[in-house]
Design a protein around this motif. Structure first.
Motif, short mmCIF file in Angstrom:
data_model
loop_
_atom_site.label_atom_id
_atom_site.label_comp_id
_atom_site.label_asym_id
_atom_site.label_seq_id
_atom_site.Cartn_x
_atom_site.Cartn_y
_atom_site.Cartn_z
N SER A 104 0.81 -1.22 0.00
CA SER A 104 0.00 0.00 0.00
C SER A 104 0.84 1.26 0.00
CB SER A 104 -0.90 0.02 1.24
OG SER A 104 -1.82 -1.03 1.19
N ILE A 105 0.28 2.28 -0.62
CA ILE A 105 0.79 3.64 -0.52
C ILE A 105 -0.31 4.41 0.19
CG2 ILE A 105 1.59 5.69 -1.73
CD1 ILE A 105 2.25 3.83 -4.11
N PHE A 106 -0.02 4.93 1.36
CA PHE A 106 -1.04 5.59 2.16
C PHE A 106 -1.46 6.92 1.55
CE2 PHE A 106 1.27 2.89 5.23
CZ PHE A 106 0.23 2.00 5.49
N SER A 107 -2.67 7.33 1.88
CA SER A 107 -3.24 8.55 1.30
C SER A 107 -2.37 9.78 1.57
CB SER A 107 -4.67 8.77 1.79
OG SER A 107 -4.71 8.84 3.19
N GLU A 108 -1.70 9.83 2.72
CA GLU A 108 -0.84 10.98 3.03
C GLU A 108 0.29 11.10 2.02
OE1 GLU A 108 -1.27 8.46 5.51
OE2 GLU A 108 -3.02 9.48 6.31
N GLN A 109 0.87 9.95 1.65
CA GLN A 109 1.94 9.97 0.66
C GLN A 109 1.41 10.32 -0.73
OE1 GLN A 109 3.56 6.00 1.44
NE2 GLN A 109 5.47 6.99 2.06
N MET A 110 0.23 9.82 -1.05
CA MET A 110 -0.39 10.16 -2.34
C MET A 110 -0.65 11.67 -2.41
SD MET A 110 -0.60 7.36 -4.15
CE MET A 110 -1.83 7.59 -5.41
N LEU A 111 -1.19 12.21 -1.33
CA LEU A 111 -1.46 13.65 -1.30
C LEU A 111 -0.17 14.46 -1.38
CD1 LEU A 111 -4.33 13.81 1.33
CD2 LEU A 111 -4.49 14.39 -1.11
N GLY A 112 0.90 13.97 -0.77
CA GLY A 112 2.19 14.65 -0.82
C GLY A 112 2.77 14.70 -2.22
#
Length: 171
Positions: free
Chosen positions: A67-75
């Motif tokens: 998984s790639i967490f949403s915080e990293q995606m948003l970053g």
């Protein structure tokens, strides 16, 4: 502003792509892997997949996920949005004019169908890029006469694959 926005939720690699990403980036194992984080693989794989025009179908094998967490995606959203716009402008599977593709790229998805189409297109390039990176960095064995260690030799070969030939300088 578009009604639908990309890259705001967690992303999950599944099946063989999860295994490949795990081998490309293992936390705190810089000697054997190439990336610190899965988000780094995701971003570069999108570029590589699109650059070599390699798409791959999703593998839904239930045994592995990464998984790639949403915080990293948003970053990484700004960079990912830019990549999505480039793909929409340059991908011409519907044979529409360049002007219309540019409008679509900057307007964004306006319907659920359009959103799903662009998201699926982007992810197919990401998976294709993951396969390309895996083959060139993990599976490739360095030539004996190369001057680098195997990891560096694989990186150099990858860079050469994507380099633009230099034109001779004219005076």
């Amino acid at each position: 502003m578009a009604a639908y926005e990309f890259f705001k939720k967690e992303f999950e690699f599944r099946g063989k792509h999860a295994r490949m990403v795990s081998e490309l980036c293992t936390l705190n194992d810089y000697q054997h892997t190439y990336f610190k984080r899965a988000i780094d693989v995701y971003v570069l794989a999108a570029v590589v997949g699109f650059r070599v025009d390699r798409k791959a179908e999703a593998d839904y094998a239930p045994n592995e996920s990464k998984s790639i967490f949403s915080e990293q995606m948003l970053g990484a959203k700004e960079d990912l949005d830019f990549l999505m716009q480039m793909m929409v402008m340059l991908e011409n599977e519907d044979n529409v004019s360049l002007e219309e593709r540019v409008k679509k790229a900057f307007r964004g998805a306006e319907t659920q169908e359009e959103f799903e189409h662009y998201r699926d297109l982007f992810h197919s390039y990401v998976r294709g890029g993951v396969e390309e990176l895996y083959e060139r960095l993990v599976l490739r064995k360095a030539e004996v006469e190369e001057f680098y260690d195997e990891k560096t030799a694989n990186l150099m070969e990858l860079l050469e694959r994507f380099s633009i030939p230099e034109e001779p300088m004219t005076r």
